[in-house]
Motif scaffolding. Structure first.
Motif, PDB file in Angstrom:
ATOM      1  N   ARG A 136     -16.805   9.943  10.588  1.00 45.26           N
ATOM      2  CA  ARG A 136     -17.154   9.562   9.689  1.00 45.26           C
ATOM      3  C   ARG A 136     -16.011   9.261   7.739  1.00 45.26           C
ATOM      4  N   TYR A 137     -14.960   9.748   8.368  1.00 46.63           N
ATOM      5  CA  TYR A 137     -14.509   9.303   6.963  1.00 46.63           C
ATOM      6  C   TYR A 137     -13.734   8.196   7.372  1.00 46.63           C
ATOM      7  N   ILE A 138     -14.171   7.303   8.210  1.00 45.93           N
ATOM      8  CA  ILE A 138     -13.484   5.797   8.246  1.00 45.93           C
ATOM      9  C   ILE A 138     -14.437   5.186   6.886  1.00 45.93           C
ATOM     10  N   PRO A 139     -15.299   5.434   7.127  1.00 51.93           N
ATOM     11  CA  PRO A 139     -16.118   4.490   6.096  1.00 51.93           C
ATOM     12  C   PRO A 139     -15.235   4.954   4.390  1.00 51.93           C
ATOM     13  N   ILE A 140     -15.540   6.276   4.070  1.00 49.32           N
ATOM     14  CA  ILE A 140     -14.953   7.165   2.911  1.00 49.32           C
ATOM     15  C   ILE A 140     -13.975   6.553   3.263  1.00 49.32           C
ATOM     16  N   THR A 141     -12.388   6.632   3.692  1.00 45.73           N
ATOM     17  CA  THR A 141     -11.513   6.379   3.973  1.00 45.73           C
ATOM     18  C   THR A 141     -11.693   4.231   3.189  1.00 45.73           C
ATOM     19  N   ILE A 142     -12.035   3.510   4.223  1.00 42.87           N
ATOM     20  CA  ILE A 142     -12.752   2.179   3.421  1.00 42.87           C
ATOM     21  C   ILE A 142     -12.880   1.788   1.506  1.00 42.87           C
ATOM     22  N   ILE A 143     -13.578   2.880   1.711  1.00 38.86           N
ATOM     23  CA  ILE A 143     -14.345   2.849   0.272  1.00 38.86           C
ATOM     24  C   ILE A 143     -13.297   3.196  -0.493  1.00 38.86           C
ATOM     25  N   VAL A 144     -12.802   4.228  -0.500  1.00 36.29           N
ATOM     26  CA  VAL A 144     -10.976   4.568  -1.723  1.00 36.29           C
ATOM     27  C   VAL A 144     -10.516   3.683  -1.239  1.00 36.29           C
ATOM     28  N   ALA A 145      -9.755   2.827  -0.141  1.00 34.81           N
ATOM     29  CA  ALA A 145      -9.492   1.944   0.064  1.00 34.81           C
ATOM     30  C   ALA A 145      -9.346   0.499  -0.414  1.00 34.81           C
ATOM     31  N   VAL A 146     -10.825   0.321  -0.602  1.00 31.10           N
ATOM     32  CA  VAL A 146     -10.862  -1.228  -1.271  1.00 31.10           C
ATOM     33  C   VAL A 146     -11.077  -1.058  -2.956  1.00 31.10           C
ATOM     34  N   LEU A 147     -11.903   0.475  -3.675  1.00 26.53           N
ATOM     35  CA  LEU A 147     -11.335   1.020  -5.169  1.00 26.53           C
ATOM     36  C   LEU A 147      -9.926   0.991  -5.529  1.00 26.53           C
ATOM     37  N   CYS A 148      -9.334   1.564  -4.518  1.00 21.39           N
ATOM     38  CA  CYS A 148      -8.323   1.373  -4.859  1.00 21.39           C
ATOM     39  C   CYS A 148      -7.469  -0.037  -4.922  1.00 21.39           C
ATOM     40  N   ALA A 149      -7.565  -1.434  -4.405  1.00 26.68           N
ATOM     41  CA  ALA A 149      -7.194  -2.381  -4.127  1.00 26.68           C
ATOM     42  C   ALA A 149      -8.049  -2.844  -5.280  1.00 26.68           C
ATOM     43  N   THR A 150      -8.740  -2.589  -5.903  1.00 30.70           N
ATOM     44  CA  THR A 150      -9.500  -3.083  -6.865  1.00 30.70           C
ATOM     45  C   THR A 150      -8.562  -2.660  -8.100  1.00 30.70           C
ATOM     46  N   ALA A 151      -8.298  -1.206  -8.746  1.00 25.49           N
ATOM     47  CA  ALA A 151      -8.023  -1.262  -9.236  1.00 25.49           C
ATOM     48  C   ALA A 151      -6.173  -1.890  -9.637  1.00 25.49           C
ATOM     49  N   LEU A 152      -5.900  -1.649  -8.616  1.00 24.34           N
ATOM     50  CA  LEU A 152      -4.743  -2.465  -8.413  1.00 24.34           C
ATOM     51  C   LEU A 152      -4.280  -3.794  -8.278  1.00 24.34           C
ATOM     52  N   VAL A 153      -5.118  -4.360  -8.763  1.00 25.82           N
ATOM     53  CA  VAL A 153      -5.671  -5.652  -8.874  1.00 25.82           C
ATOM     54  C   VAL A 153      -5.884  -6.769 -10.401  1.00 25.82           C
ATOM     55  N   GLY A 154      -7.028  -4.883 -10.827  1.00 29.17           N
ATOM     56  CA  GLY A 154      -7.338  -5.205 -12.127  1.00 29.17           C
ATOM     57  C   GLY A 154      -6.179  -4.759 -12.753  1.00 29.17           C
ATOM     58  N   TYR A 155      -5.166  -4.369 -12.776  1.00 29.18           N
ATOM     59  CA  TYR A 155      -3.986  -3.639 -13.515  1.00 29.18           C
ATOM     60  C   TYR A 155      -3.137  -4.786 -13.449  1.00 29.18           C
ATOM     61  N   LEU A 156      -2.703  -5.507 -12.318  1.00 29.10           N
ATOM     62  CA  LEU A 156      -1.754  -6.111 -12.252  1.00 29.10           C
ATOM     63  C   LEU A 156      -2.029  -7.679 -12.471  1.00 29.10           C
ATOM     64  N   THR A 157      -3.014  -7.495 -13.185  1.00 30.10           N
ATOM     65  CA  THR A 157      -3.594  -8.935 -13.557  1.00 30.10           C
ATOM     66  C   THR A 157      -3.643  -9.073 -14.841  1.00 30.10           C
ATOM     67  N   PRO A 158      -2.506  -9.951 -15.527  1.00 31.06           N
ATOM     68  CA  PRO A 158      -2.484 -10.354 -17.222  1.00 31.06           C
ATOM     69  C   PRO A 158      -3.775 -10.955 -17.662  1.00 31.06           C
ATOM     70  N   SER A 159      -3.715 -10.231 -18.497  1.00 31.08           N
ATOM     71  CA  SER A 159      -5.764 -10.629 -19.201  1.00 31.08           C
ATOM     72  C   SER A 159      -5.463 -11.829 -20.202  1.00 31.08           C
ATOM     73  N   GLY A 160      -4.254 -12.595 -20.257  1.00 32.82           N
ATOM     74  CA  GLY A 160      -4.374 -13.481 -21.150  1.00 32.82           C
ATOM     75  C   GLY A 160      -4.006 -13.185 -23.371  1.00 32.82           C
TER      76      GLY A 160
END
Length: 159
Positions: free
Chosen positions: A4-28
């Motif tokens: 039951r922790y596998i889906p939660i871990t996947i969701i948290v990992a995807v959210l963290c990756a999305t936040a990291l990409v948004g933070y590192l991408t220059p807005s121009g």
């Protein structure tokens, strides 16, 4: 239980990756700043470009009246300083992309130390505060949107 922790871990990992990409991408760089904060002795004024262009239908040239020889509009302080002091006299020419702009205030394109007869009469050039008051207040009064009188300064100026 562990599955039951596998889906939660996947969701948290995807959210963290999305936040990291948004933070590192220059807005121009934005062509037009969404808000401009005008610091002054009367209290800060927050000017919102979107309200004036999109909501009220004004064009850029309605306020930025002078873009001579420029690819983009220049800062108001390039021509309208807080004070016509030595710093302004020494630095203002660095704000213009073309010597054509010199002719707005000077009789000829300055090449060196200006002769007295080639210096503009600064009594007829408004300082930044005077230019903003004339531009902003006159437009607001023409549109019937105030502010009117001494008691309404804080409609625009933050205390």
């Amino acid at each position: 239980m562990k599955n039951r922790y596998i889906p939660i871990t996947i969701i948290v990992a995807v959210l963290c990756a999305t936040a990291l990409v948004g933070y590192l991408t220059p807005s121009g760089e934005q062509e037009v700043p969404p808000r401009v904060i005008l610091d002054n002795a009367g209290g800060r004024v927050i000017f919102t470009h979107a309200a004036h262009t999109e909501d009220y239908g004004f064009a850029c040239v309605d306020c930025h009246h002078d873009g001579i020889g420029q690819e983009k509009f220049i800062s108001c302080g390039s021509c309208h300083p807080a004070a016509f002091d030595e710093t302004f006299r020494a630095e203002h020419q660095n704000n213009f992309e073309s010597e054509d702009a010199c002719l707005r205030c000077h009789y000829d394109t300055p090449q060196e130390e200006l002769a007295e007869d080639n210096r503009p009469d600064t009594e007829f050039i408004p300082t930044r505060a005077d230019a903003f008051h004339a531009q902003c207040m006159n437009c607001h009064e023409d549109m019937g949107a105030g502010p009117y009188g001494d008691d309404t300064c804080y409609d625009c100026h933050a205390r």
